[in-house]
Design a protein around this motif. Structure first.
Motif, mmCIF file in Angstrom:
data_model
loop_
_atom_site.group_PDB
_atom_site.id
_atom_site.type_symbol
_atom_site.label_atom_id
_atom_site.label_comp_id
_atom_site.label_asym_id
_atom_site.label_seq_id
_atom_site.Cartn_x
_atom_site.Cartn_y
_atom_site.Cartn_z
ATOM 1 N N ALA A 126 0.918 -1.150 -0.137
ATOM 2 C CA ALA A 126 0.058 -0.053 0.174
ATOM 3 C C ALA A 126 0.837 1.303 -0.089
ATOM 4 C CB ALA A 126 -0.945 -0.110 1.212
ATOM 5 N N GLY A 127 1.806 1.393 0.519
ATOM 6 C CA GLY A 127 2.678 2.553 0.826
ATOM 7 C C GLY A 127 3.918 2.522 -0.335
ATOM 8 N N LEU A 128 3.892 1.717 -1.315
ATOM 9 C CA LEU A 128 5.042 1.865 -2.257
ATOM 10 C C LEU A 128 4.833 3.120 -3.183
ATOM 11 C CD1 LEU A 128 7.309 0.400 -3.800
ATOM 12 C CD2 LEU A 128 5.528 -0.582 -5.142
ATOM 13 N N GLY A 129 5.672 3.996 -3.030
ATOM 14 C CA GLY A 129 5.864 5.393 -3.723
ATOM 15 C C GLY A 129 6.776 5.304 -4.710
ATOM 16 N N CYS A 130 7.878 4.713 -4.999
ATOM 17 C CA CYS A 130 8.815 4.646 -5.987
ATOM 18 C C CYS A 130 9.295 3.324 -6.449
ATOM 19 C CB CYS A 130 10.031 5.455 -5.266
ATOM 20 S SG CYS A 130 11.572 5.637 -6.655
ATOM 21 N N VAL A 131 9.364 2.929 -7.740
ATOM 22 C CA VAL A 131 9.745 1.944 -8.312
ATOM 23 C C VAL A 131 10.820 2.212 -9.356
ATOM 24 C CG1 VAL A 131 9.115 -0.029 -9.468
ATOM 25 C CG2 VAL A 131 7.416 0.872 -7.965
ATOM 26 N N ALA A 132 11.978 1.784 -8.896
ATOM 27 C CA ALA A 132 12.985 1.707 -9.680
ATOM 28 C C ALA A 132 13.671 0.491 -10.423
ATOM 29 C CB ALA A 132 14.156 2.649 -9.080
ATOM 30 N N LEU A 133 13.661 0.080 -11.557
ATOM 31 C CA LEU A 133 14.011 -1.197 -12.108
ATOM 32 C C LEU A 133 15.043 -0.680 -13.200
ATOM 33 C CD1 LEU A 133 10.526 -2.577 -12.705
ATOM 34 C CD2 LEU A 133 11.882 -3.005 -10.713
#
Length: 669
Positions: free
Chosen positions: A542-549
């Motif tokens: 629920a609190g995922l704000g940033c995804v870096a792949l």
């Protein structure tokens, strides 16, 4: 006419339902599913010891160390002439439970009944040693009548031409009697009634019907005593499915080529499961479970069955009808087996001496062969038998079970007490023992609520849920330690996502990830299975704000297989016209590489603000998904697509997303 009618009758008899151990042979469509197995073919020395000992099937099963010929073959190789041009009258088919011995026998019977192969035999008699209630006394003629009670041809006529007769003993180890019999008491008359042991020994020793052929299937545990009875025999060891045959089996199993393709990609992307599929029974288990998952669904993208679930189902089939009368005996045996497995994993040990087996209380012939292969010592070796688990990953599965199975506190390893300290296992994995990864992954899968209930109801083993809290604390502490002070707490290890996916519990995942805001993965080749694990976690974060792949690539199947059209698949090649058509069709049907990722990021409670996909080499095929994400995710304000090959067409699609009223993007790189 006599031969043809008797052939049809004997084949009908052979199709009767029987207990097949690991279950894959129960399906009536076994002919359509039968897939060639990899075998090692070798001959014994004059002294009765094999030139090369039976392999232990660790990892991808390997051939024996002696002068064995390894090949991928159907049943035709069983009676092929040797290098010297001689055809053996005695063939011993060796393999662990689930390797396909009974399936091979049924295939021989079917091909012979149809008149397509093995036509050198006019009569084939198959004796299922596991299922048939054998008499205490019998002649060879009686055994013939027992195999085919309604056969109209007189036994005398059948036995007149011995060269035209094949006797099959399937599951020889199940007979369980001593093969040491006085030579003087053996029979030379097929009509002479003697104790069953003597009649069978007479067939093996060739004192009766010396020109008849024998095909004997057995587990490695019976090889030592069996070898002392035979002369001039050939050994054919089943090593399992090669890589190409695993894919072929999946396509033979499923009626629908698209479902077969999706199921195989699911298995191929899971390195552990794919490696285990070298065992035919595990391939059958995987297909059966995935078929159930596909029932009512269009695809496997929402599959909830991870590797642990497959292994529990495989274990339940392996133990089917065994241990029900005395579940306490089975529970104690599994506790000891798991202790041995864990002890071996800690010590990097896959081979166990006979003394260790006895010291652990595992020398139970009714259970041991289902889990451990026995390796007979080569001639001149001054030691007893050694044992190994059918596959290294099975040893890791049982090692994980050691830490969660409830016991009476009295279990000890072969070298003293082995502590059931979950924290010690986890800390060792974190610091230096990366080889414990699969064991830890199974540990997560075993403590899910579904696993606890399944093991209790289906297998009769009690799993303690106490380890759940320790796993939660370890995960949270591990990633707090990896995050720099003052920065957002982030998850940066792919194995963590696999652990959550293995457990497959929404509430556990939400609680464990609740304190983290960032996901940062770099330079990973994401298989379909990796992407499913990634998507599962994102949807329950629920609190995922940033995804870096950054530097990650997305694959829907093995990159090396994407251009390989060399595997002939019966269903697909027929539909496609030629083998290459299947590979072309398969590539055309694959969704956009980031389809799963974008779908997960669009979930209702997503808090995503920043998405970094630099150096992921995205193409124009990804832009429709990105445009939909921009349109449907008002919280997304920062998107990075550096070093991509979007092309003009891709950028036009992206612009459609940017123009939608729902797009709130502020930074595009």
């Amino acid at each position: 006419e006599h031969r043809q009618s008797s052939r049809e009758h004997m084949v009908r008899e052979s199709r009767q339902d029987r207990e097949l151990g690991a279950c894959p042979g129960e399906s009536p469509s076994f002919r359509g599913r039968f897939t060639a197995l990899t075998i090692a073919r070798e001959r014994r020395s004059k002294h009765g010891a094999k030139d090369g000992a039976v392999g232990t099937s660790q990892g991808c099963a390997s051939a024996s160390s002696g002068a064995a010929t390894t090949t991928t073959t159907t049943t035709t190789a069983l009676f092929e002439p040797s290098g010297g041009g001689q055809t053996s009258q005695v063939v011993v088919l060796v393999g662990a439970p689930g390797m396909g011995k009974t399936m091979m026998v049924r295939k021989v019977m079917a091909e012979w009944g149809e008149g397509t192969l093995h036509t050198q035999f006019d009569f084939v008699f198959c004796l299922d040693c596991k299922a048939v209630a054998l008499p205490t006394e019998a002649s060879v003629a009686d055994l013939v009548s027992q195999c085919c009670p309604g056969l109209q041809v007189p036994a005398g006529k059948i036995l007149d031409d011995q060269k035209k007769v094949l006797f099959i003993f399937d599951g020889f180890e199940a007979l369980g009697f001593s093969l040491v019999q006085p030579e003087a008491e053996l029979s030379s008359d097929p009509w002479e009634v003697k104790p069953l042991e003597l009649t069978l020994m007479s067939l093996l020793k060739k004192t009766v019907l010396p020109k008849a052929s024998l095909l004997i299937t057995t587990r490695p545990t019976a090889l030592g005593s069996l070898g002392r009875c035979l002369e001039g025999e050939y050994y054919v060891e089943i090593l399992g499915f090669s890589a190409a045959r695993r894919e072929e089996y999946f396509h033979r199993y499923f009626e629908n080529p698209s479902k077969a393709d999706m199921a195989f990609r699911f298995a191929r992307g899971n390195e552990v499961l794919y490696s285990l599929c070298v065992i035919p029974a595990v391939s059958w288990t995987t297909c059966t479970v995935l078929e159930q998952e596909l029932c009512g669904k269009k695809n496997l993208l929402e599959c909830s069955k991870a590797t642990t679930g497959m292994m529990m189902f495989y274990l339940s089939q392996l133990l089917k009808h065994r241990g029900r009368d005395n579940p306490q005996v089975l529970q104690q045996f599994l506790l000891r087996l798991c202790s041995l497995a864990a002890d071996g994993i800690w010590k990097h040990k896959v081979l166990f001496e006979e003394k260790e087996i006895k010291d652990c209380g595992l020398d139970q012939p009714g259970l041991l062969p289902f889990f451990l292969n026995e390796r007979i010592p080569k001639e001149g070796e001054d030691r007893g038998s050694v044992y190994a688990f059918t596959h290294l990953h099975l040893q890791e599965f049982f090692a994980a079970m050691f830490y969660v199975l409830e016991d009476d506190g009295e279990m000890v390893s072969s070298s003293g007490r082995l502590e059931k300290d979950v924290n010690k296992l986890l800390e060792s994995y974190s610091k230096s023992r990366k080889d414990l990864n699969i064991t830890v992954r199974f540990l997560f899968g075993l403590v899910s609520q579904k696993s606890i209930e399944y093991m209790d109801k289906t297998i009769g083993c009690r799993i303690t849920p106490r380890a759940r809290e320790e796993l939660m604390e370890w995960l949270q502490g591990r990633h707090r330690g990896l995050s720099h002070p003052g920065q957002a707490l982030k998850v940066s290890e792919m194995d963590t996502l696999h652990f959550f996916f293995e457990m497959n519990e929404k509430s556990f995942t939400q609680s464990a990830l609740g304190c983290f805001t960032d996901l940062d993965l770099q330079d990973i080749k994401l298989t379909l299975y990796d992407q499913m694990a990634l998507s599962f976690c994102i949807q329950h974060w629920a609190g995922l704000g940033c995804v870096a792949l950054q530097g990650c690539s997305f694959h829907w199947q093995d990159p090396e297989a994407e251009l390989d059209a060399s595997v002939p698949c019966s269903r697909s090649s027929g539909a496609g016209g030629h083998p290459g058509a299947f590979a072309v069709r398969r590539r055309e049907e694959l969704p956009c590489p980031i389809h799963l990722l974008c779908r997960a990021l669009r979930h209702r409670d997503s808090a995503l603000q920043v998405l970094r996909l630099q150096w992921c080499r995205l193409s124009d095929s990804c832009c429709a998904e990105l445009a939909a994400l921009l349109a449907e995710h008002p919280g997304l304000v920062h998107l990075e697509l550096g070093d991509s090959s979007l092309g003009d067409s891709g950028v036009r699609l992206l612009c459609e997303g940017l123009r939608t009223p729902g797009c709130r993007l502020r930074i595009l790189r």
